[in-house]
Design a protein around this motif. Structure first.
Motif, PDB file in Angstrom:
ATOM      1  N   LEU A  19      -4.100  -6.155  -0.427  1.00 58.42           N
ATOM      2  CA  LEU A  19      -2.824  -6.078  -1.136  1.00 58.42           C
ATOM      3  C   LEU A  19      -2.689  -7.254  -2.101  1.00 58.42           C
ATOM      4  O   LEU A  19      -2.215  -7.093  -3.223  1.00 58.42           O
ATOM      5  CB  LEU A  19      -1.673  -6.052  -0.131  1.00 58.42           C
ATOM      6  CG  LEU A  19      -0.273  -5.913  -0.694  1.00 58.42           C
ATOM      7  CD1 LEU A  19      -0.127  -4.670  -1.548  1.00 58.42           C
ATOM      8  CD2 LEU A  19       0.744  -5.906   0.437  1.00 58.42           C
ATOM      9  N   LEU A  44       4.417  -1.319   2.012  1.00 58.87           N
ATOM     10  CA  LEU A  44       3.203  -0.516   2.077  1.00 58.87           C
ATOM     11  C   LEU A  44       3.478   0.635   3.031  1.00 58.87           C
ATOM     12  O   LEU A  44       3.760   0.397   4.218  1.00 58.87           O
ATOM     13  CB  LEU A  44       2.027  -1.358   2.566  1.00 58.87           C
ATOM     14  CG  LEU A  44       0.715  -0.622   2.820  1.00 58.87           C
ATOM     15  CD1 LEU A  44       0.181   0.001   1.533  1.00 58.87           C
ATOM     16  CD2 LEU A  44      -0.314  -1.558   3.429  1.00 58.87           C
ATOM     17  N   ILE A  65       2.544   2.034  -2.326  1.00 56.05           N
ATOM     18  CA  ILE A  65       2.994   0.652  -2.470  1.00 56.05           C
ATOM     19  C   ILE A  65       4.242   0.639  -3.339  1.00 56.05           C
ATOM     20  O   ILE A  65       4.244   1.198  -4.432  1.00 56.05           O
ATOM     21  CB  ILE A  65       1.903  -0.235  -3.114  1.00 56.05           C
ATOM     22  CG1 ILE A  65       0.696  -0.332  -2.178  1.00 56.05           C
ATOM     23  CG2 ILE A  65       2.421  -1.632  -3.399  1.00 56.05           C
ATOM     24  CD1 ILE A  65      -0.476   0.387  -2.661  1.00 56.05           C
TER      25      ILE A  65
END
Length: 74
Positions: A19, A44, A65
């Protein structure tokens, strides 16, 4: 790698791996992993991820996301 970012399909040309790498790739964070910006929150798959977990959070195909701006005031 296909992702959904803020409700829109996004095709990663380079697999970001984490991420943190994706947020850097998208320009939300600088390349300095210690310089987290607190101007946004990241979810997420509808779960808030703390900034301390960005680097250790792996991404999977079709993950969703959401980068949400934080608004303060009175």
């Amino acid at each position: 790698m296909r992702l959904i970012i803020n409700g829109e399909p996004y095709e990663c040309r380079v697999y970001p791996g984490s991420l943190l790498a994706l947020l850097q790739q998208l320009g939300f964070l600088s390349d300095d992993a210690t310089a987290f910006s607190m101007r946004f929150v990241v979810a997420l798959n509808q779960h808030i991820i703390s900034s301390s977990r960005y680097a250790s959070t792996a991404l999977q195909e079709d993950d969703c996301i959401d980068v949400l701006s934080v608004i303060t005031g009175g």
